[in-house]
Design an enzyme around this catalytic site. Structure first.
Site, PDB file in Angstrom:
ATOM      1  CB  CYS A 106      -0.916   0.165   1.124  1.00  0.00           C
ATOM      2  SG  CYS A 106      -1.810   1.376   1.608  1.00  0.00           S
ATOM      3  CB  CYS A 117     -12.134  11.901   3.708  1.00  0.00           C
ATOM      4  SG  CYS A 117     -12.183  11.687   1.884  1.00  0.00           S
ATOM      5  N   GLY A 164      -2.684  10.782   0.358  1.00  0.00           N
ATOM      6  CA  GLY A 164      -2.960  11.360  -0.806  1.00  0.00           C
ATOM      7  C   GLY A 164      -4.039  10.622  -1.983  1.00  0.00           C
ATOM      8  CB  SER A 196      -8.065   3.451  -4.114  1.00  0.00           C
ATOM      9  OG  SER A 196      -9.041   3.850  -3.102  1.00  0.00           O
ATOM     10  CG  LEU A 220     -19.978   5.012  -3.132  1.00  0.00           C
ATOM     11  CD1 LEU A 220     -20.043   6.102  -4.120  1.00  0.00           C
ATOM     12  CD2 LEU A 220     -20.675   3.765  -3.826  1.00  0.00           C
ATOM     13  CG  ASN A 295      -8.033   0.514  12.458  1.00  0.00           C
ATOM     14  OD1 ASN A 295      -8.578  -0.318  13.251  1.00  0.00           O
ATOM     15  ND2 ASN A 295      -6.927   0.509  12.042  1.00  0.00           N
TER      16      ASN A 295
END
Length: 346
Positions: A106, A117, A164, A196, A220, A295
């Site tokens: 990742c 977000c 990012g 993503s 989403l 989390n």
């Protein structure tokens, strides 16, 4: 004194031209390019089949801004988190996520994030700069080495789900993937790479127009505009109707299914209305849904929904023929890594 340029910003052709301009052979550019990418040289003295005088010349003109793994944490479940220090002292995070059959990297694409977000730890850091292609590539190389060291197998998958928004660093992410998939780099299949995005319709269409071969995932989290804007305020500028249209365009051009990343939160999107909206949205484009265990980053409004709520989603999606998987959080005993969604199995 003029600042030296990172030599990895040069293409192979530019390297060949550099050597010709400096009264050397063009093939020397090929040698150096191989050292930089295939062999991952950290400094010019590593290039043992290049003459000392040539290495000195390179040292006088260029630098290799290689990353450094500052600290590494290993979880009880085998997850490895890297704090990666960049040449200018800034730090990003990358994660190695192992399963029984594969290991996934990742990786981050920006220092901080451009978006806001509300549930994400990275969003609390302002975006300081985009990562260069080589800095993204270096994260992958570092995790590949860790995979070989700890699990005796090479890295098998890559997800751009770290710090990012990848589509806000479009050109550099594309160049990094080009090197990752090139035979002169890692030679990894693009089908093993997932990018993503939080959902930037214009850039999703650009991906389709550029005929990319990697997979696309979309964070989403709600198929109701009002709720999604509460979760991800920037999405007010990219309403679901626009996102839907861009995803339909993507599928028409690529014939590649979408993965929806979806966290269910208590009191936010755990209602029947939210479930029905997601089912409807999933019918527009062939897709699968990854329900992700959350989390919590504090004791605020974003808290993991009940198992009952998760099961209600699963039941409704499966009843409508939509593939759904639950992704359990990884590395819970180490600090949250790579933004909120990084601790998932790929």
């Amino acid at each position: 004194m003029m600042e030296k340029k990172d030599i990895r910003a040069l293409s192979k052709e530019q390297l060949r031209d550099f050597f010709v301009t400096n009264d050397d052979k063009a093939f020397r550019g090929n040698q150096v390019y191989e050292w930089l990418w295939s062999k991952g040289a950290h400094n010019f003295d590593d290039m043992t089949n290049v003459a000392k005088a040539t290495r000195t010349m390179l040292e006088n003109h260029f630098v290799i801004n290689h990353i450094k793994v500052d600290t590494m944490q290993r979880s009880e479940d085998g997850t490895v988190k890297n704090a990666v220090r960049l040449h200018d002292g800034l730090v990003v995070e990358s994660v190695l996520i192992p399963t029984n059959t594969r290991t996934t990297a990742c990786v981050s694409s920006q220092v901080g994030c451009s978006l806001d977000c509300n549930f994400c730890a990275t969003a609390r850091l302002k975006r300081m700069r985009n990562l260069e292609p080589a800095e993204i590539y270096d994260q992958v190389i570092a995790i590949d080495k860790e995979s070989r060291l700890y699990y005796n197998r090479p890295l098998s998958n890559i997800v751009f789900m770290g710090m990012g928004e990848p589509l806000m660093n479009y050109n550099n992410v594309m160049k990094a993937i080009e090197m990752i998939t090139s035979n002169e780099g890692l030679g990894m299949s693009p089908k093993r790479i997932t990018v993503s995005t939080s959902g930037v319709p214009k850039m999703i269409k650009k991906l389709a127009d550029d005929d990319v071969k990697f997979k696309l995932a979309v964070s989403l989290h709600s198929a109701i505009d009002e709720i999604r804007s509460r979760i991800m305020p920037f999405s007010e500028n990219f309403p679901l109707a626009e996102l839907r249209e861009s995803l339909e365009y993507w599928y028409k051009k690529t014939k590649s299914k979408i993965s929806y990343e979806y966290v269910v939160w208590k009191g936010i999107n755990d209602t029947k209305e939210s479930i029905d909206a997601l089912v409807k949205f999933c019918k527009y484009v062939p897709c699968k849904v990854n329900l992700i265990e959350y989390n919590p980053i504090d004791d605020g409004e974003f808290q993991q929904a009940s198992e009952e709520s998760i099961n209600a989603y699963i039941k409704a999606l499966e009843a409508n023929g939509i593939v759904v998987k639950v992704r359990r959080s990884r590395g819970k005993d180490i600090d949250a890594a790579c933004g909120q969604l990084a601790n998932k199995e790929a």
